[in-house]
Every structure is written in C-alpha cells, then in structure tokens.
Write a protein that holds these residues in place. Sequence first.
Motif, mmCIF file in Angstrom:
data_model
loop_
_atom_site.group_PDB
_atom_site.id
_atom_site.type_symbol
_atom_site.label_atom_id
_atom_site.label_comp_id
_atom_site.label_asym_id
_atom_site.label_seq_id
_atom_site.Cartn_x
_atom_site.Cartn_y
_atom_site.Cartn_z
ATOM 1 N N VAL A 60 0.873 -1.166 0.000
ATOM 2 C CA VAL A 60 0.000 0.000 0.000
ATOM 3 C C VAL A 60 0.911 1.216 0.000
ATOM 4 N N ASP A 61 0.677 2.156 -0.895
ATOM 5 C CA ASP A 61 1.548 3.327 -0.925
ATOM 6 C C ASP A 61 1.390 4.128 0.350
ATOM 7 N N GLN A 62 2.528 4.596 0.859
ATOM 8 C CA GLN A 62 2.529 5.133 2.217
ATOM 9 C C GLN A 62 2.234 6.618 2.290
ATOM 10 N N ASN A 63 1.982 7.245 1.162
ATOM 11 C CA ASN A 63 1.653 8.653 1.172
ATOM 12 C C ASN A 63 0.302 8.860 1.861
ATOM 13 N N PRO A 64 0.278 9.597 2.991
ATOM 14 C CA PRO A 64 -0.985 9.708 3.723
ATOM 15 C C PRO A 64 -2.053 10.506 2.985
ATOM 16 N N TYR A 65 -1.676 11.224 1.915
ATOM 17 C CA TYR A 65 -2.661 12.034 1.201
ATOM 18 C C TYR A 65 -3.333 11.262 0.076
ATOM 19 N N ARG A 66 -2.772 10.120 -0.275
ATOM 20 C CA ARG A 66 -3.330 9.364 -1.385
ATOM 21 C C ARG A 66 -3.809 8.003 -0.927
ATOM 22 N N LEU A 97 -3.395 4.650 -2.704
ATOM 23 C CA LEU A 97 -2.912 3.879 -3.833
ATOM 24 C C LEU A 97 -2.447 2.519 -3.354
ATOM 25 N N VAL A 109 -11.155 5.491 3.922
ATOM 26 C CA VAL A 109 -11.362 4.224 3.211
ATOM 27 C C VAL A 109 -12.815 3.780 3.186
ATOM 28 N N GLU A 137 -8.691 12.192 -5.266
ATOM 29 C CA GLU A 137 -8.654 12.647 -6.654
ATOM 30 C C GLU A 137 -9.492 11.767 -7.569
#
Lengths: 159, 278
Positions: B126-132, B134, B200, B178
């Motif tokens: 899971v991509d770790q960018n808290p704003y996305r 992905l 989520v 987005e």
Amino acid sequence: MLNLRYFVIFLSLLVGLILMILPLPEPVQVYRPHWVALILIYWNMALPDRVGPWIAFIIGIIVDTSQGTLIGQHALALVIIIYINQNFHQRIRVMSLVQQAIYVFGLLVISQVIIVWVEGIMGRPPPILAFFGAPFVGMLIWPWVFIMLRDIRRKASIN
Amino acid sequence: MNQLHPREQNTSIRTLFLVSLCVVLMFVDQRFNHLEVVRSNISLVLAPLRYLVSLPVITVDWANEWLSSHTDILNENVVLKADGRILNARLQKMQVLQAENTRLRNMLGSSRKLADQVIVAELLSVDQNPYRQLIEINKGTNDGVALGHAVIDDFGIMGQVIHVNQYTSTTILISDPEHAIPVQFIRSGTRSVAFGNGSVDQLELRYLPATADIEVGDELVTSGLGGRFPADYPVAKVISIAKDLTRGFVTVLAKPLARLDSSREVLVVKPNNGITPE
C-alpha cells in the motif's frame, strides 16, 4: 576502497527505502519517519563531498516513484535540506546528540512543509497529525540512526 | 580556508539548478504524461523491493497453510465442496440467463458483450503517502494489465490502474480524494458521480437534487458511463443523506462494498471492447 564506500552508502539508502514502503497499520502510518532523509542527512554530514544535492535529487525521484507523489516533490524537499545541511555540517558534527536531534527535527519540518505545500497547491487537504508527527518521530530516532551509521562507517573505514 | 568558498558557491549553483529542475519536473508530471516512462522504469527497479517487503505476509500465509492441521483442511474441504456445488448450481442458472440475455441483446442489435476478461492479481503493498489511496499489485503489462483497467475484489469495485510497468502496477482506490466514479442507483436508476474523500470507508455523492429518490441502504453500481469502468459492478451502499435546506442539493455518503483496506486478492477487469470509446 572506492567501491566498498559507495556500496555501503547505497545499501543504507536501500534499507531506508524499504523501511519507507514497509506496510504499517493505517493509524501509525502518518508517524512514519522519513528514513531516507535521516540517512541522507547522516551521510551528507559525514561525507559532504561525496553525498550532496545530486544524490539527494536522484534518491528523491526514487522516493517519489515509490510513494506515488509528483516526480520532483520529495526530490525538492531532500535537495533543499541537504543544501542547508551541507552549509552547517561542520557545526553540527560537534554538537551533542540531543542538539543534533533538535536540528534534524528542524530539517525534517522544512522537508515536510515543502511536501505539504506542493500537496496544497494541487488541492489535497493534508492531515494535521502527519505534519508534525513524522518529523517528531524522526527526531526521536535520530540518535540511533546516527550511532548505527557512524559505527558502520567506522567499521567499513569510509572517510 | 580559501578553498572552501569556490566549493560552497558551486554547491549553491548546483542546488539552485536542481531545485528548478524539480519544479519543472513536478509541473510536467502534473500537466502532461511524458514522465510516465520514467515512473514506469523506476518502479520496475523497485519491483523486487516491493516483493521483498511483502515477503513476511506471504511467508505467514504459506506457514499457515503448511501448519494447519489435517482436520482443519478436511473441514475446509467439506465447506468448499458445498460452496462449489451451490456456486455451480447458480452458474447453471446464470449460463441460461446469460444465453437468454445475449439472445435478447442480439435481437435488440446491441453490441455489448457480457463476459468480462479478468486477471487475478495480488496486493503487493500500500503506498505510504498519507494524502493518497494507492495500492501496488503484482501484475503488469506482461500479464495484460493496461492503464485504466478496473480493479475489483469479491465484493465490488476497488479502483483503477493508473501506472503500470512490466511486472507491477499501481491502482488508485475509489476512495482517493482525486478519484471519481460514475455510478447509478439500482433502485431508482438515478445517475451520479461518487467522489473519494480520503477515508477508506466513505464515498461522497455531491450535488444530487433534493428531490432525488434516495434512501439509506440503496445500492450503487457502476453506470458504465465514461467508458472507464465496466457497467453494473457493485460500488457502494448509501449510509447517510444530508439535506441542506439553504441549498437545493443533498450530499450523500456511501460506504464502498469492496474491502478497500483488507483485500489481498484482487481482479483486474479488462474493459469490453464493445463499450469502450477509446
């Protein structure tokens, strides 16, 4: 021992990257420290001639790809903090670990501001906790990162 | 000491150059698609790292399988066999219905095909960018995944593929701020667009007229409009309706049916050629 030197630096940054994509439970995620930044700050402090803005830029692009952010976003943050660090490295080296940690907190906040700023320009609301949480955790683990990497550097006799 | 100055100046110029380069790169990445090649190549290099990171989970799964007792496996086998029989029975009915449906569609002259091709994939990280929101999955162009393919789990739509390299691909979840997905209410047939809002378990349907026929518990399916998502896959269920009397709109919150944060096995759906405009 030119090869060994670069190999060790490369390996430590690789470990940093792995730590940054390692899955964590959702609530803890915003507190994940910027491992790559910490490791880069250390190497820049120890070997400013070898690890500078260029390496920061390349690693930043890789971090951007792995995090799904805009290409250049982390790179910009890393280049700027490494530039600041490069100008101060001689003074920072002689500081105590606590002082160093506070200084590193400052750098991490700057990097966070840049990243969040770019997110803001693109119209994504940043969560507040992520803002200071991650740099704070980064500050707490800095002494351990520092001691560990210093020992590794001495063992591998990289100067 | 004299030597220090030229070097420092050098660093400043270098940094200035790199900073402008970053800004240009971000601009290009935001507006155009040229950097997709760079992204796909770097993520190709990162693919082994992603596998490495997902290794502990895979090992635990494998160990669980290996260590589960004989009786457990027997019990599971019984349950699975029963499930299989039920599903088979349903499938028979489905096949009849499908045949009938195809016949009727043919009679209507509609070119829409019913069977979607799917690719089974597994979640890598899971991509770790808290704003996305992905996720990375372990199938890429080599397996037939391409940009824009819909990703589903057993319960509903999860998202769509936004970056792809030979071996892995990145999926944007429907809950990403987005992302927006065209949907339709099953009960009333009202069409709308469901926006992600970063959490989520929520999708937002904005600007629905206050008079729209919506109730809590209504189910949403993909409408197939826009051609990105195949039609009629379950998306979400309405959990709250907020009427704002000062404006003519209601804001509806819906809970995604897909388990966005816990599914490990996902299916990539290739869109039907008959209905994709691209």
